[in-house]
Enzyme design. Structure first.
Site, short mmCIF file in Angstrom:
data_model
loop_
_atom_site.label_atom_id
_atom_site.label_comp_id
_atom_site.label_asym_id
_atom_site.label_seq_id
_atom_site.Cartn_x
_atom_site.Cartn_y
_atom_site.Cartn_z
N PHE A 192 33.09 10.45 -14.32
CA PHE A 192 34.02 9.41 -14.77
C PHE A 192 35.25 9.43 -13.87
CE2 PHE A 192 37.62 7.71 -17.10
CZ PHE A 192 37.10 6.50 -17.55
N ASP B 135 38.76 14.96 -8.14
CA ASP B 135 39.45 14.26 -9.24
C ASP B 135 39.93 15.30 -10.25
OD1 ASP B 135 40.11 12.94 -11.59
OD2 ASP B 135 38.56 11.41 -11.36
N LYS C 272 47.10 12.11 -16.24
CA LYS C 272 47.08 12.73 -17.57
C LYS C 272 48.21 13.75 -17.78
CE LYS C 272 42.53 11.51 -19.23
NZ LYS C 272 41.48 11.13 -18.32
C1 LIG Z 1 41.04 9.89 -17.62
C2 LIG Z 1 40.37 10.06 -16.31
C3 LIG Z 1 40.42 9.06 -15.32
C4 LIG Z 1 41.08 7.72 -15.55
O1 LIG Z 1 42.42 7.84 -15.85
P1 LIG Z 1 43.19 6.60 -16.55
O2 LIG Z 1 44.60 7.06 -16.64
O3 LIG Z 1 42.53 6.38 -17.87
O4 LIG Z 1 43.01 5.43 -15.65
C5 LIG Z 1 39.81 9.32 -14.11
N1 LIG Z 1 39.18 10.47 -13.87
C6 LIG Z 1 39.10 11.46 -14.79
C7 LIG Z 1 38.41 12.74 -14.46
C8 LIG Z 1 39.68 11.27 -16.04
O5 LIG Z 1 39.57 12.22 -16.97
#
Ligand SMILES: *Cc1c(COP(=O)(O)O)cnc(C)c1O
Length: 413
Positions: free
Chosen positions: A140, A224, A253
């Site tokens: 994701f 990521d 986050k």
């Molecule tokens: C939450 C998340 C995203 C997306 O972040 P948003 O602030 O919702 O756009 C991308 N990569 C990972 C691993 C995530 O946990």
């Protein structure tokens, strides 16, 4: 006039908000530390922390002070100009990530924006000679069109086809990476732990191998760290457990502790790829957001919360094992990003039962409960979690037992 009822907020939400998510589970009006209160004054223990966002918990004085004092000083001037909090945060992120002297930071307002910037970094690196970008099945990386193309969940992509081209998905094995890699690959995107897929760690040695393989073929390794960063796994960033140096990481986050902010951090030669005119954001890196994120990271550092995440995570694992529930198969993850694997696809029922008992957790898939509390939790919160989670598991286990004992189910067995 219709009379106001206790469910008025649900009617408002159902009528006024876009239906991109299911029904909201509660209306929260206040938070403090690891606790939330709903509109009826009922208290909940929050072990989701806004999906690994509220690193310091709710209404932490450092967060509150940073928002208030920077708002009163200077909030936003656009990226035609620099501000002291922005420069201080860039320097701090470079230091904490190990990007060092040659690193650079691009600020956005969310995880998806950080990954969009990383996607463009990969294209700048690859040009037309390297049109291939690799990502992992189940990964994701976001919901915008660019980051959705990097997200290895066919059901999420399907309503929005066609995708941005060039992305290919691999199984999370070193063999699959070795087989897929060639000189036409611009970049590999990976999460150290696939949070949204169900808190699935990469196989042992994967990041080390991915570093070696991408380097050998001249491709970027982009990690990521949006869910795993800001100390959550017991290191500042998840890749640091592997002792490698990536070409870029993305963060969001927990970095802002509840203030929307994201960033791309580039390492070494990848830091020279962007040039004037290639990317930008009106809000990205504004004084308010960067002051708050700077204060949050400073507090994580000052209070030793990275080390605490490792210690408290181990304590939580032990506590969950100690519950001895028949429907718990095991616990995955690292530090304070944990996935409780269930023996049956009853995770949504466990989440609902937990809420009934006054505990907020969530289910990234049908068979996993995700636990991502504030990094500030102590013995009191862990004891309370153990009691509430145990009660929620028992509620669901009892229901399963009843179901399997009913003659109706037996007839179909
Ligand atoms: C939450 C998340 C995203 C997306 O972040 P948003 O602030 O919702 O756009 C991308 N990569 C990972 C691993 C995530 O946990």
């Amino acid at each position: 006039m219709a009379e106001q009822t206790v469910t008025a907020w649900q009617d408002d939400a159902g009528r006024d908000l876009v239906r991109n998510v299911g029904d909201r589970m509660a209306l929260f009006v206040r938070g403090e530390g690891a606790y939330l209160w709903d509109e009826n004054g009922r208290r909940y223990l929050d072990f989701l922390a806004g999906i690994a966002v509220d690193a310091l918990g709710h209404a932490h004085p450092v967060f509150v002070d940073a928002v208030a004092s920077q708002a009163a000083r200077l909030a936003h001037v656009s990226n035609y100009f620099a501000t002291p909090p922005q420069l201080a945060l860039a320097a701090r992120l470079k230091r904490l990530s190990g990007a060092g002297e040659t690193g650079r930071v691009y600020f956005g307002n969310s995880g998806a924006e950080a990954n969009e910037a990383a996607f463009k970094l990969a294209r700048l690196h690859g040009g037309t000679d390297r049109p291939r970008i690799l990502a992992l099945n189940g990964a994701f990386h976001g919901r915008t069109m660019g980051t959705l193309a990097l997200t290895g969940k066919p059901a999420m992509q399907e309503p929005f086809l066609p995708m941005v081209p060039g992305v290919e998905f691999l199984d999370s094995t070193i063999e699959a990476l070795e087989a897929a890699m060639d000189e036409r690959v611009a970049a590999l995107f990976v999460e150290p732990i696939k949070g949204e897929a169900g808190v699935l760690p990469l196989p042992e040695g994967y990041l080390e191998a991915a570093r070696e393989i991408t380097e050998r073929h001249g491709a970027l390794l982009i990690v990521d760290e949006i869910q795993t960063g800001a100390g959550r796994t017991g290191a500042w960033f998840g890749f640091q457990h592997a002792g490698i140096t990536p070409d870029a990481i993305t963060v969001a986050k927990g970095i802002g502790g509840g203030f929307p902010i994201g960033a791309l951090i580039t390492f070494g030669a990848a830091s020279d790829l962007f040039y004037p005119g290639t990317h930008g954001s009106t809000f990205g890196g504004n004084a308010l957001g960067t002051a708050v994120a700077g204060a949050v990271l400073e507090e994580i550092e000052r209070a030793g919360l990275v080390e605490a995440a490792a210690v408290r995570g181990a304590q939580l694992r032990e506590a969950i094992a100690g519950i001895g529930s028949d429907i718990v198969e095991g616990v995955r993850g690292q530090g304070l990003l944990l996935g409780v694997a269930l023996t049956h696809p009853v995770a949504p029922a466990v989440v609902a039962a937990a809420q009934q008992h006054g505990l907020v957790v969530n289910a990234p898939n049908d068979q996993t409960i995700r636990i991502a509390p504030p990094l500030t939790i102590g013995d009191v919160e862990i004891d309370e979690f153990t009691r509430l989670f145990s009660a929620a598991l028992a509620t669901v286990a009892d229901a399963l037992l009843l179901e399997s004992a009913s003659p109706d189910t037996e007839a179909h067995a």
